[in-house]
Design a protein around this motif. Structure first.
Motif, PDB file in Angstrom:
ATOM      1  N   UNK A  64      13.265  -7.290  -3.909  1.00 25.97           N
ATOM      2  CA  UNK A  64      13.726  -5.934  -4.200  1.00 25.97           C
ATOM      3  C   UNK A  64      13.137  -4.978  -3.174  1.00 25.97           C
ATOM      4  N   UNK A  65      13.634  -3.760  -3.211  1.00 28.26           N
ATOM      5  CA  UNK A  65      12.969  -2.674  -2.504  1.00 28.26           C
ATOM      6  C   UNK A  65      11.952  -2.078  -3.472  1.00 28.26           C
ATOM      7  N   UNK A  66      10.721  -1.987  -3.027  1.00 25.39           N
ATOM      8  CA  UNK A  66       9.641  -1.472  -3.867  1.00 25.39           C
ATOM      9  C   UNK A  66       9.319  -0.032  -3.475  1.00 25.39           C
ATOM     10  N   UNK A  67       9.233   0.832  -4.482  1.00 23.14           N
ATOM     11  CA  UNK A  67       8.963   2.245  -4.290  1.00 23.14           C
ATOM     12  C   UNK A  67       7.667   2.631  -4.988  1.00 23.14           C
ATOM     13  N   UNK A  68       6.858   3.442  -4.322  1.00 27.74           N
ATOM     14  CA  UNK A  68       5.701   4.005  -5.003  1.00 27.74           C
ATOM     15  C   UNK A  68       6.069   5.379  -5.552  1.00 27.74           C
ATOM     16  N   UNK A  69       5.359   5.780  -6.569  1.00 30.14           N
ATOM     17  CA  UNK A  69       5.636   7.049  -7.230  1.00 30.14           C
ATOM     18  C   UNK A  69       4.354   7.669  -7.747  1.00 30.14           C
ATOM     19  N   UNK A  88      -0.634  -2.593  -4.558  1.00 34.47           N
ATOM     20  CA  UNK A  88      -0.040  -3.561  -5.473  1.00 34.47           C
ATOM     21  C   UNK A  88      -0.221  -4.938  -4.873  1.00 34.47           C
ATOM     22  N   UNK A  89      -1.147  -5.694  -5.437  1.00 34.84           N
ATOM     23  CA  UNK A  89      -1.356  -7.068  -5.017  1.00 34.84           C
ATOM     24  C   UNK A  89      -0.394  -7.950  -5.792  1.00 34.84           C
ATOM     25  N   UNK A  90       0.451  -8.666  -5.067  1.00 36.16           N
ATOM     26  CA  UNK A  90       1.477  -9.489  -5.696  1.00 36.16           C
ATOM     27  C   UNK A  90       1.212 -10.949  -5.366  1.00 36.16           C
ATOM     28  N   UNK A 128       0.853  -1.191   0.000  1.00 37.66           N
ATOM     29  CA  UNK A 128       0.000   0.000   0.000  1.00 37.66           C
ATOM     30  C   UNK A 128       0.884   1.234   0.000  1.00 37.66           C
ATOM     31  N   UNK A 129       0.370   2.302  -0.563  1.00 39.39           N
ATOM     32  CA  UNK A 129       1.097   3.575  -0.565  1.00 39.39           C
ATOM     33  C   UNK A 129       0.073   4.690  -0.405  1.00 39.39           C
ATOM     34  N   UNK A 172       4.911  -4.195 -16.161  1.00 42.96           N
ATOM     35  CA  UNK A 172       6.123  -4.762 -16.750  1.00 42.96           C
ATOM     36  C   UNK A 172       5.832  -6.199 -17.158  1.00 42.96           C
ATOM     37  N   UNK A 173       6.459  -6.650 -18.223  1.00 44.06           N
ATOM     38  CA  UNK A 173       6.216  -8.015 -18.698  1.00 44.06           C
ATOM     39  C   UNK A 173       6.503  -9.053 -17.621  1.00 44.06           C
ATOM     40  N   UNK A 174       7.479  -8.777 -16.789  1.00 38.69           N
ATOM     41  CA  UNK A 174       7.896  -9.747 -15.781  1.00 38.69           C
ATOM     42  C   UNK A 174       6.852  -9.979 -14.695  1.00 38.69           C
ATOM     43  N   UNK A 175       5.876  -9.090 -14.573  1.00 39.48           N
ATOM     44  CA  UNK A 175       4.884  -9.243 -13.507  1.00 39.48           C
ATOM     45  C   UNK A 175       3.461  -9.421 -14.032  1.00 39.48           C
ATOM     46  N   UNK A 176       3.277  -9.334 -15.334  1.00 39.13           N
ATOM     47  CA  UNK A 176       1.941  -9.477 -15.906  1.00 39.13           C
ATOM     48  C   UNK A 176       1.327 -10.811 -15.523  1.00 39.13           C
ATOM     49  N   UNK A 177       0.072 -10.767 -15.118  1.00 35.80           N
ATOM     50  CA  UNK A 177      -0.643 -11.971 -14.738  1.00 35.80           C
ATOM     51  C   UNK A 177      -0.429 -12.374 -13.295  1.00 35.80           C
ATOM     52  N   UNK A 178       0.534 -11.737 -12.634  1.00 32.76           N
ATOM     53  CA  UNK A 178       0.801 -12.062 -11.230  1.00 32.76           C
ATOM     54  C   UNK A 178       0.520 -10.880 -10.301  1.00 32.76           C
ATOM     55  N   UNK A 179       0.779  -9.675 -10.776  1.00 35.24           N
ATOM     56  CA  UNK A 179       0.591  -8.473  -9.962  1.00 35.24           C
ATOM     57  C   UNK A 179      -0.628  -7.703 -10.463  1.00 35.24           C
TER      58      UNK A 179
END
Length: 127
Positions: A91-96, A80-82, A20-21, A60-67
């Motif tokens: 990784x460190x996740x940043x909101x923007x 962001x539901x992962x 959440x952000x 991003x292609x790497x997260x499509x269908x999962x996030x």
């Protein structure tokens, strides 16, 4: 202006987390909200973004269908539901918050005038 991210943690592979952000200090009309991540030794990369209205999303292609990214403008919050997490999602996740949704503004990972960034939240996925 402040973006406060939360929800990171340690999870096993194939597990789930929801980030959440909360954005505060101004209104974010016409701002896209989104997420980036940075793994150790790597550059910051785009993960997902969502338009002000919530009807346009990019991944991003790497997260499509999962996030899945979503936002609640009444709460000035982006989520962001992962699901089905993989060790390479560590990784460190940043909101923007960025004005508009253009790919050039979002997908380079760079900072542009008028952008706002939150502090990171660590996501660690064990195998």
């Amino acid at each position: 202006v402040q973006l406060q991210a939360s929800g990171g943690g340690l999870v096993q592979a194939e597990g789930s987390l929801k980030l959440s952000c909360v954005a505060s200090g101004r209104t974010f009309i016409n701002y896209g909200l989104g997420w980036f991540r940075q793994a150790p030794g790597k550059e910051r990369e785009f993960v997902a973004r969502i338009s002000w209205s919530g009807d346009t999303t990019y991944y991003a292609d790497s997260v499509k269908g999962r996030f899945t990214i979503s936002r609640d403008n009444a709460k000035n919050t982006v989520y962001l539901q992962m699901n089905n997490l993989k060790p390479e999602d560590t990784a460190v996740y940043y909101c923007a918050a960025k004005l508009g949704m253009s790919g050039s503004r979002w997908e380079s990972g760079a900072t542009y005038a008028g952008d706002y960034w939150g502090q990171g939240t660590q996501v660690t996925v064990s195998s």
